[in-house]
Design a protein around this motif. Sequence first.
Motif, PDB file in Angstrom:
ATOM      1  N   GLY A  89      47.405  33.873  41.866  1.00 28.52           N
ATOM      2  CA  GLY A  89      47.977  34.037  40.377  1.00 28.52           C
ATOM      3  C   GLY A  89      49.553  33.440  40.498  1.00 28.52           C
ATOM      4  N   LEU A  90      49.826  32.770  41.340  1.00 30.54           N
ATOM      5  CA  LEU A  90      51.251  32.205  41.630  1.00 30.54           C
ATOM      6  C   LEU A  90      52.037  31.631  40.311  1.00 30.54           C
ATOM      7  N   ALA A  91      50.951  31.199  39.296  1.00 33.64           N
ATOM      8  CA  ALA A  91      51.502  30.659  38.379  1.00 33.64           C
ATOM      9  C   ALA A  91      52.132  31.626  37.370  1.00 33.64           C
ATOM     10  N   ASP A 100      54.460  26.680  31.028  1.00 41.48           N
ATOM     11  CA  ASP A 100      53.187  26.329  30.893  1.00 41.48           C
ATOM     12  C   ASP A 100      53.053  24.683  30.632  1.00 41.48           C
ATOM     13  N   LEU A 101      52.525  24.037  31.758  1.00 38.26           N
ATOM     14  CA  LEU A 101      52.686  22.416  31.549  1.00 38.26           C
ATOM     15  C   LEU A 101      51.428  21.921  31.036  1.00 38.26           C
ATOM     16  N   SER A 102      50.620  22.981  30.232  1.00 39.10           N
ATOM     17  CA  SER A 102      49.198  22.419  29.876  1.00 39.10           C
ATOM     18  C   SER A 102      49.227  21.348  28.604  1.00 39.10           C
ATOM     19  N   GLY A 141      39.985  17.084  44.109  1.00 38.58           N
ATOM     20  CA  GLY A 141      39.148  18.274  44.679  1.00 38.58           C
ATOM     21  C   GLY A 141      37.961  18.341  44.044  1.00 38.58           C
ATOM     22  N   PHE A 142      37.168  19.346  44.163  1.00 39.97           N
ATOM     23  CA  PHE A 142      35.717  19.502  43.869  1.00 39.97           C
ATOM     24  C   PHE A 142      35.598  20.108  42.557  1.00 39.97           C
ATOM     25  N   ILE A 143      36.244  20.781  42.060  1.00 37.89           N
ATOM     26  CA  ILE A 143      36.222  21.247  40.693  1.00 37.89           C
ATOM     27  C   ILE A 143      37.221  20.750  39.717  1.00 37.89           C
ATOM     28  N   ALA A 149      48.891  19.691  40.352  1.00 38.49           N
ATOM     29  CA  ALA A 149      50.241  19.871  40.786  1.00 38.49           C
ATOM     30  C   ALA A 149      50.070  20.933  41.963  1.00 38.49           C
ATOM     31  N   GLY A 150      49.223  22.056  41.780  1.00 42.22           N
ATOM     32  CA  GLY A 150      49.258  23.103  42.471  1.00 42.22           C
ATOM     33  C   GLY A 150      48.499  22.665  43.702  1.00 42.22           C
ATOM     34  N   LEU A 151      47.364  21.754  43.460  1.00 42.69           N
ATOM     35  CA  LEU A 151      46.613  21.254  44.604  1.00 42.69           C
ATOM     36  C   LEU A 151      47.186  20.360  45.287  1.00 42.69           C
ATOM     37  N   THR A 152      48.083  19.242  44.827  1.00 41.13           N
ATOM     38  CA  THR A 152      48.772  18.449  45.569  1.00 41.13           C
ATOM     39  C   THR A 152      49.907  19.162  46.474  1.00 41.13           C
ATOM     40  N   LEU A 153      50.618  20.032  45.553  1.00 37.86           N
ATOM     41  CA  LEU A 153      51.826  20.628  46.396  1.00 37.86           C
ATOM     42  C   LEU A 153      51.407  21.343  47.584  1.00 37.86           C
ATOM     43  N   GLY A 154      50.001  21.895  47.534  1.00 36.00           N
ATOM     44  CA  GLY A 154      49.649  22.538  48.750  1.00 36.00           C
ATOM     45  C   GLY A 154      48.891  21.706  49.683  1.00 36.00           C
ATOM     46  N   GLY A 206      61.039  22.732  42.976  1.00 34.92           N
ATOM     47  CA  GLY A 206      61.330  22.309  41.623  1.00 34.92           C
ATOM     48  C   GLY A 206      60.159  22.362  40.814  1.00 34.92           C
ATOM     49  N   VAL A 207      60.413  21.820  39.575  1.00 34.12           N
ATOM     50  CA  VAL A 207      59.132  21.483  38.561  1.00 34.12           C
ATOM     51  C   VAL A 207      58.730  20.128  38.775  1.00 34.12           C
ATOM     52  N   VAL A 208      57.613  19.870  39.045  1.00 33.25           N
ATOM     53  CA  VAL A 208      57.236  18.689  39.284  1.00 33.25           C
ATOM     54  C   VAL A 208      56.581  18.227  37.909  1.00 33.25           C
TER      55      VAL A 208
HETATM   56  C1  LIG Z   1      37.706  26.805  41.144  1.00 32.37           C
HETATM   57  C2  LIG Z   1      38.735  26.429  42.311  1.00 32.37           C
HETATM   58  C3  LIG Z   1      38.417  25.356  42.717  1.00 32.37           C
HETATM   59  C4  LIG Z   1      39.299  24.606  43.874  1.00 32.37           C
HETATM   60  N1  LIG Z   1      38.954  23.435  44.499  1.00 32.37           N
HETATM   61  C5  LIG Z   1      39.804  22.837  45.354  1.00 32.37           C
HETATM   62  C6  LIG Z   1      39.387  21.790  46.193  1.00 32.37           C
HETATM   63  O1  LIG Z   1      38.485  21.257  45.626  1.00 32.37           O
HETATM   64  N2  LIG Z   1      40.488  21.265  46.694  1.00 32.37           N
HETATM   65  C7  LIG Z   1      41.394  21.798  47.201  1.00 32.37           C
HETATM   66  O2  LIG Z   1      42.382  21.445  47.857  1.00 32.37           O
HETATM   67  N3  LIG Z   1      41.801  23.085  46.490  1.00 32.37           N
HETATM   68  C8  LIG Z   1      41.143  23.532  45.650  1.00 32.37           C
HETATM   69  N4  LIG Z   1      41.402  24.778  45.024  1.00 32.37           N
HETATM   70  C9  LIG Z   1      42.740  25.386  45.467  1.00 32.37           C
HETATM   71  C10 LIG Z   1      43.624  24.898  44.410  1.00 32.37           C
HETATM   72  O3  LIG Z   1      44.226  23.765  45.049  1.00 32.37           O
HETATM   73  C11 LIG Z   1      44.775  25.776  44.208  1.00 32.37           C
HETATM   74  O4  LIG Z   1      44.332  26.930  43.655  1.00 32.37           O
HETATM   75  C12 LIG Z   1      46.018  25.273  43.363  1.00 32.37           C
HETATM   76  O5  LIG Z   1      47.157  26.168  43.597  1.00 32.37           O
HETATM   77  C13 LIG Z   1      45.743  24.991  42.110  1.00 32.37           C
HETATM   78  O6  LIG Z   1      46.556  24.433  41.366  1.00 32.37           O
HETATM   79  P1  LIG Z   1      46.952  24.880  39.667  1.00 32.37           P
HETATM   80  O7  LIG Z   1      47.990  23.846  39.391  1.00 32.37           O
HETATM   81  O8  LIG Z   1      45.681  24.769  39.125  1.00 32.37           O
HETATM   82  O9  LIG Z   1      47.649  26.333  40.113  1.00 32.37           O
HETATM   83  P2  LIG Z   1      48.721  27.129  39.369  1.00 32.37           P
HETATM   84  O10 LIG Z   1      48.278  28.524  39.436  1.00 32.37           O
HETATM   85  O11 LIG Z   1      49.052  26.667  37.897  1.00 32.37           O
HETATM   86  O12 LIG Z   1      49.878  26.973  40.216  1.00 32.37           O
HETATM   87  C14 LIG Z   1      49.740  27.171  41.752  1.00 32.37           C
HETATM   88  C15 LIG Z   1      51.159  27.218  42.415  1.00 32.37           C
HETATM   89  O13 LIG Z   1      51.448  25.830  42.188  1.00 32.37           O
HETATM   90  C16 LIG Z   1      52.853  25.691  41.666  1.00 32.37           C
HETATM   91  N5  LIG Z   1      53.031  24.780  40.484  1.00 32.37           N
HETATM   92  C17 LIG Z   1      51.958  24.385  39.638  1.00 32.37           C
HETATM   93  N6  LIG Z   1      52.330  23.294  38.840  1.00 32.37           N
HETATM   94  C18 LIG Z   1      53.368  23.038  39.415  1.00 32.37           C
HETATM   95  C19 LIG Z   1      54.560  22.026  38.809  1.00 32.37           C
HETATM   96  N7  LIG Z   1      54.162  21.001  38.177  1.00 32.37           N
HETATM   97  N8  LIG Z   1      55.624  21.677  39.904  1.00 32.37           N
HETATM   98  C20 LIG Z   1      55.846  22.693  40.635  1.00 32.37           C
HETATM   99  N9  LIG Z   1      55.054  23.637  41.089  1.00 32.37           N
HETATM  100  C21 LIG Z   1      53.862  23.905  40.374  1.00 32.37           C
HETATM  101  C22 LIG Z   1      52.986  27.367  40.665  1.00 32.37           C
HETATM  102  O14 LIG Z   1      54.062  27.746  40.347  1.00 32.37           O
HETATM  103  C23 LIG Z   1      52.057  28.136  41.683  1.00 32.37           C
HETATM  104  O15 LIG Z   1      53.015  28.528  42.748  1.00 32.37           O
HETATM  105  C24 LIG Z   1      40.569  25.260  44.121  1.00 32.37           C
HETATM  106  C25 LIG Z   1      40.962  26.452  43.320  1.00 32.37           C
HETATM  107  C26 LIG Z   1      39.719  26.876  42.374  1.00 32.37           C
HETATM  108  C27 LIG Z   1      40.176  28.243  41.775  1.00 32.37           C
END
Ligand SMILES: Cc1cc2nc3c(=O)[nH]c(=O)nc-3n(C[C@H](O)[C@H](O)[C@H](O)COP(=O)(O)OP(=O)(O)OC[C@H]3O[C@@H](n4cnc5c(N)ncnc54)[C@H](O)[C@@H]3O)c2cc1C
Length: 480
Positions: A89-91, A100-102, A141-143, A149-154, A206-208
Amino acid sequence: MKAVTTDNREIELSQSTVDALKARLRGPLLLPSDAGYADSRTVWNAMIDRKPALVARCLGVADVAACVQFAREHQLLLCIKGGGHNIAGLATADGALMLDLSLMRGVWVEPQEQIAHAQGGCLLGDVDRETQLHGLAAVMGFISLTGIAGLTLGGGIGYLTRRYGWTTDTVLGMNLVTADGRLVRASSEENPDLFWGLRGGGGNFGVVTGIDYRLYPVGPEIVGGLVAWPASEAPKVLELYRNLSEQAPPELTLVVLMRPAPPAPWLPPEIHGKPIVAISACYSGTAEEGEKVVAPIKSLGKPVVDILVRRPYVQMQSLLDATQPKGRRYYWKSEYLPRVEPALCDKFAEHAATIRSPHSAVILFHMSGALNRLEEEHSPVGNRDARYLLNITASWVEPAEDQANIEWARSAWNEMKSFSTGGTYINFLTQDEGPERIEAALGKSLWRLAQVKARWDPENMFRTNRNITPSGEIRVLAQA
Ligand SMILES: Cc1cc2nc3c(=O)[nH]c(=O)nc-3n(C[C@H](O)[C@H](O)[C@H](O)COP(=O)(O)OP(=O)(O)OC[C@H]3O[C@@H](n4cnc5c(N)ncnc54)[C@H](O)[C@@H]3O)c2cc1C
């Protein structure tokens, strides 16, 4: 209205202050009493129940910059929501200003250059859909409902990772609003230290607002889908998985999972709720070759379902979406593995048999290939020795079942963590995982990440993430 500052003080924001922010934005600014606030504040994992003071639904980069400046002027705690899929829940954060960037989900493709420019609020499916129009794909990713953003930044793994690496390895540049409210470009030519930190170091800098991805020719038709058997077949299926995944060409990605069969329309009703073992496969090369490569999966024993067929790549990318809906309760434990050992397979099947909920699963993702060929220090995502990712995913509905499901995941993890490389995926960490787990994910990069932080965010404005402070401390925001 009450809000929280970066140093955790409660402050009062007057109506005129809130109105002044509203006047600086083109997108809506939502207060708890406003329609839409509840939807914005909730994230994928129902275990997380936090209430930001204000939600700014940014319509563009200028809105983002205005929010960062406002947060700075008032020392407000700020949080950023991309796809809202982070399990911890880091968001979201109590009393914070949430960005909220949606509403920022545009994707522009340059087919000749094989580049996609995606806005910071895109979901994976947004990028897949636009790029596939040109027979191209980014490493997503798979879903498909996860945020880019979260996926790529991690880091980011998916069906193309074995060919091209972590998602973040394929990024050409990012645009972001930094703590001083400036719009900055990070790439190998511009601000390379920042670019390095962003590729695995999370939203710490920062905010990507935009990400540029390298694209690759894929599909539109691939061979992909899933074959499932009764769980009693696990020994044979896991042995096949072990052998096939070790020798697989880079175009083939195999995921094996065990769980109670979900009530999916493509599964026969008589199997719903019964334990199954399944291999999900995607061959991203030619369909002709793919059919040959997946033949050993399709010919093993008597499957209860076989939907491993030629299909559009974009369909493959959302095939499993319904298994991971927003609003259930989730708790995960994950480890990177260097290989799949027979003893691990035994434990995998053993713990699948004690699952407490119809929605939980044990999963092994296949990721060996391109990512193993880069140097550890290429970017903070690191973990270049990871060849598989084990994910123990507890998922249930009722709060009364929290303890039983969390205990199941923890006990399965306790018995399987000895097979780990010692590393874990930062993007899969749950909220109770502290500094030692962040160190397991980012260990070798921590000091350099702190240096980047000290240069770009010396006052630690961006802290509602896996926070590495300018002095190199690892902080986990303590919130329910
Ligand atoms: C159902 C499910 C499937 C998944 N599948 C995969 C997968 O196939 N491969 C994989 O690698 N990972 C996967 N993940 C993990 C996923 O990469 C992380 O949960 C990721 O944090 C999700 O990104 P989000 O933008 O949705 O998250 P958020 O909850 O919105 O944000 C996550 C973190 O990123 C930061 N963040 C978000 N947007 C920005 C932005 N624009 N600029 C700066 N910081 C930002 C937020 O502050 C927070 O710290 C999955 C997760 C779930 C729940």
